[in-house]
Design a protein around this motif. Sequence first.
Motif, PDB file in Angstrom:
ATOM      1  N   UNK A 174      16.582  -7.208 -44.220  1.00 12.83           N
ATOM      2  CA  UNK A 174      15.557  -6.833 -42.706  1.00 12.83           C
ATOM      3  C   UNK A 174      16.159  -5.540 -41.381  1.00 12.83           C
ATOM      4  N   UNK A 175      17.168  -4.480 -41.987  1.00 13.04           N
ATOM      5  CA  UNK A 175      17.467  -3.991 -41.331  1.00 13.04           C
ATOM      6  C   UNK A 175      16.279  -2.349 -41.899  1.00 13.04           C
ATOM      7  N   UNK A 176      15.737  -2.279 -42.973  1.00 19.90           N
ATOM      8  CA  UNK A 176      14.838  -1.512 -43.151  1.00 19.90           C
ATOM      9  C   UNK A 176      13.789  -1.170 -42.726  1.00 19.90           C
ATOM     10  N   UNK A 177      13.456  -2.989 -42.497  1.00 16.58           N
ATOM     11  CA  UNK A 177      12.011  -3.284 -41.611  1.00 16.58           C
ATOM     12  C   UNK A 177      11.913  -3.506 -40.436  1.00 16.58           C
ATOM     13  N   UNK A 178      13.535  -3.008 -39.859  1.00 16.90           N
ATOM     14  CA  UNK A 178      13.441  -2.758 -38.088  1.00 16.90           C
ATOM     15  C   UNK A 178      13.118  -1.276 -37.982  1.00 16.90           C
ATOM     16  N   UNK A 179      13.634  -0.567 -38.927  1.00 13.70           N
ATOM     17  CA  UNK A 179      13.959   0.807 -38.764  1.00 13.70           C
ATOM     18  C   UNK A 179      12.702   1.258 -38.592  1.00 13.70           C
ATOM     19  N   UNK A 180      11.828   0.846 -39.645  1.00 10.94           N
ATOM     20  CA  UNK A 180      10.001   1.504 -39.720  1.00 10.94           C
ATOM     21  C   UNK A 180       9.569   0.727 -38.734  1.00 10.94           C
ATOM     22  N   UNK A 181       9.791  -0.072 -38.449  1.00 11.32           N
ATOM     23  CA  UNK A 181       9.006  -0.567 -36.909  1.00 11.32           C
ATOM     24  C   UNK A 181       9.652   0.132 -35.887  1.00 11.32           C
ATOM     25  N   UNK A 182      10.660   0.692 -35.433  1.00  9.57           N
ATOM     26  CA  UNK A 182      11.050   1.346 -34.626  1.00  9.57           C
ATOM     27  C   UNK A 182      10.489   2.663 -34.525  1.00  9.57           C
ATOM     28  N   UNK A 183      10.642   3.254 -35.943  1.00 12.55           N
ATOM     29  CA  UNK A 183      10.188   4.617 -35.612  1.00 12.55           C
ATOM     30  C   UNK A 183       8.703   5.132 -35.204  1.00 12.55           C
ATOM     31  N   UNK A 184       8.039   3.479 -36.155  1.00  6.60           N
ATOM     32  CA  UNK A 184       6.239   4.123 -36.066  1.00  6.60           C
ATOM     33  C   UNK A 184       6.213   3.612 -34.768  1.00  6.60           C
ATOM     34  N   UNK A 185       7.001   2.909 -33.960  1.00  5.95           N
ATOM     35  CA  UNK A 185       6.726   2.674 -32.311  1.00  5.95           C
ATOM     36  C   UNK A 185       6.913   3.937 -31.620  1.00  5.95           C
ATOM     37  N   UNK A 217       7.011   6.852 -29.740  1.00  6.69           N
ATOM     38  CA  UNK A 217       6.337   8.730 -29.662  1.00  6.69           C
ATOM     39  C   UNK A 217       7.277  10.264 -29.558  1.00  6.69           C
ATOM     40  N   UNK A 218       8.279   9.764 -30.503  1.00  7.21           N
ATOM     41  CA  UNK A 218       9.606  11.139 -30.402  1.00  7.21           C
ATOM     42  C   UNK A 218      10.555  10.672 -32.138  1.00  7.21           C
ATOM     43  N   UNK A 219      10.864  11.847 -32.715  1.00 12.37           N
ATOM     44  CA  UNK A 219      11.855  11.096 -33.683  1.00 12.37           C
ATOM     45  C   UNK A 219      12.982  10.327 -32.739  1.00 12.37           C
ATOM     46  N   UNK A 220      13.895   9.656 -33.793  1.00 15.61           N
ATOM     47  CA  UNK A 220      14.863   8.462 -33.048  1.00 15.61           C
ATOM     48  C   UNK A 220      16.324   9.403 -33.865  1.00 15.61           C
ATOM     49  N   UNK A 221      16.773   9.443 -33.645  1.00 14.30           N
ATOM     50  CA  UNK A 221      18.674   9.871 -33.942  1.00 14.30           C
ATOM     51  C   UNK A 221      18.767   8.489 -34.335  1.00 14.30           C
ATOM     52  N   UNK A 222      19.569   8.604 -35.201  1.00 12.97           N
ATOM     53  CA  UNK A 222      20.585   7.518 -36.126  1.00 12.97           C
ATOM     54  C   UNK A 222      21.796   6.045 -34.973  1.00 12.97           C
ATOM     55  N   UNK A 223      22.202   7.370 -34.089  1.00 15.50           N
ATOM     56  CA  UNK A 223      22.709   6.896 -33.512  1.00 15.50           C
ATOM     57  C   UNK A 223      21.241   5.903 -32.269  1.00 15.50           C
ATOM     58  N   UNK A 224      20.168   6.548 -32.376  1.00 16.23           N
ATOM     59  CA  UNK A 224      19.311   5.296 -31.539  1.00 16.23           C
ATOM     60  C   UNK A 224      18.731   4.481 -31.501  1.00 16.23           C
ATOM     61  N   UNK A 225      18.691   4.624 -33.321  1.00 19.29           N
ATOM     62  CA  UNK A 225      18.416   3.044 -34.043  1.00 19.29           C
ATOM     63  C   UNK A 225      19.341   2.561 -34.130  1.00 19.29           C
ATOM     64  N   UNK A 226      20.897   3.049 -34.352  1.00 25.51           N
ATOM     65  CA  UNK A 226      21.438   2.102 -34.646  1.00 25.51           C
ATOM     66  C   UNK A 226      22.007   1.163 -32.853  1.00 25.51           C
ATOM     67  N   UNK A 245      13.179  12.683 -43.228  1.00 25.75           N
ATOM     68  CA  UNK A 245      14.822  13.224 -42.161  1.00 25.75           C
ATOM     69  C   UNK A 245      14.279  14.572 -40.877  1.00 25.75           C
ATOM     70  N   UNK A 246      14.560  14.805 -40.408  1.00 23.93           N
ATOM     71  CA  UNK A 246      13.977  16.238 -39.224  1.00 23.93           C
ATOM     72  C   UNK A 246      15.059  17.001 -39.037  1.00 23.93           C
ATOM     73  N   UNK A 247      15.152  17.581 -37.840  1.00 29.90           N
ATOM     74  CA  UNK A 247      16.304  17.964 -37.564  1.00 29.90           C
ATOM     75  C   UNK A 247      17.291  16.684 -37.655  1.00 29.90           C
ATOM     76  N   UNK A 248      18.973  17.587 -38.091  1.00 19.11           N
ATOM     77  CA  UNK A 248      19.991  16.790 -37.951  1.00 19.11           C
ATOM     78  C   UNK A 248      19.833  15.325 -38.370  1.00 19.11           C
ATOM     79  N   UNK A 249      20.002  14.758 -37.188  1.00 22.10           N
ATOM     80  CA  UNK A 249      19.840  12.857 -38.210  1.00 22.10           C
ATOM     81  C   UNK A 249      18.355  12.879 -37.359  1.00 22.10           C
ATOM     82  N   UNK A 250      17.081  13.290 -36.582  1.00 18.74           N
ATOM     83  CA  UNK A 250      16.527  12.519 -35.760  1.00 18.74           C
ATOM     84  C   UNK A 250      15.436  12.155 -36.651  1.00 18.74           C
TER      85      UNK A 250
END
Length: 129
Positions: A32-43, A45-54, A97-102
């Motif tokens: 589930x968490x991989x699916x949820x990350x994919x959806x969140x990143x796909x939706x 409009x900018x790169x997301x940090x691991x903190x935001x994804x968490x 993965x982009x700059x840092x944890x984005x």
Amino acid sequence: VTRSMSSAEGRRVTDGFTQLPATTAFSLLSEYRRWAVAVAVGEADHPLSTGTLSILLAAREQQSPPERIEGGTRESIQRDLESIHLPQLDSTDVIVREKGDQYAPGKNLERLLEAAEAATDYLEGAQTH
């Protein structure tokens, strides 16, 4: 003429771009968490940090607004993402993965989401018969 070959990582390479095999897509979607990350990143409009994804995953899992998520819960999910799920999604080019944890969409994100939609449609159709 298109030539295909399998690489050492089990990816299918065609004319210099990587395709996501269905078995890999379904393996990624099995958690589930991989699916949820994919959806969140796909939706996003900018790169997301691991903190935001968490925070987004904790809010979804606990069905609470993001501002009500406690630090311990977020940190536990972040450790899980960093040690297991983000590397798997990154290594299959679903996210990059982009700059840092984005993290931003990778070239296989759409393929993964298409596989999820196809599986959902199939399962919903099987339930109606």
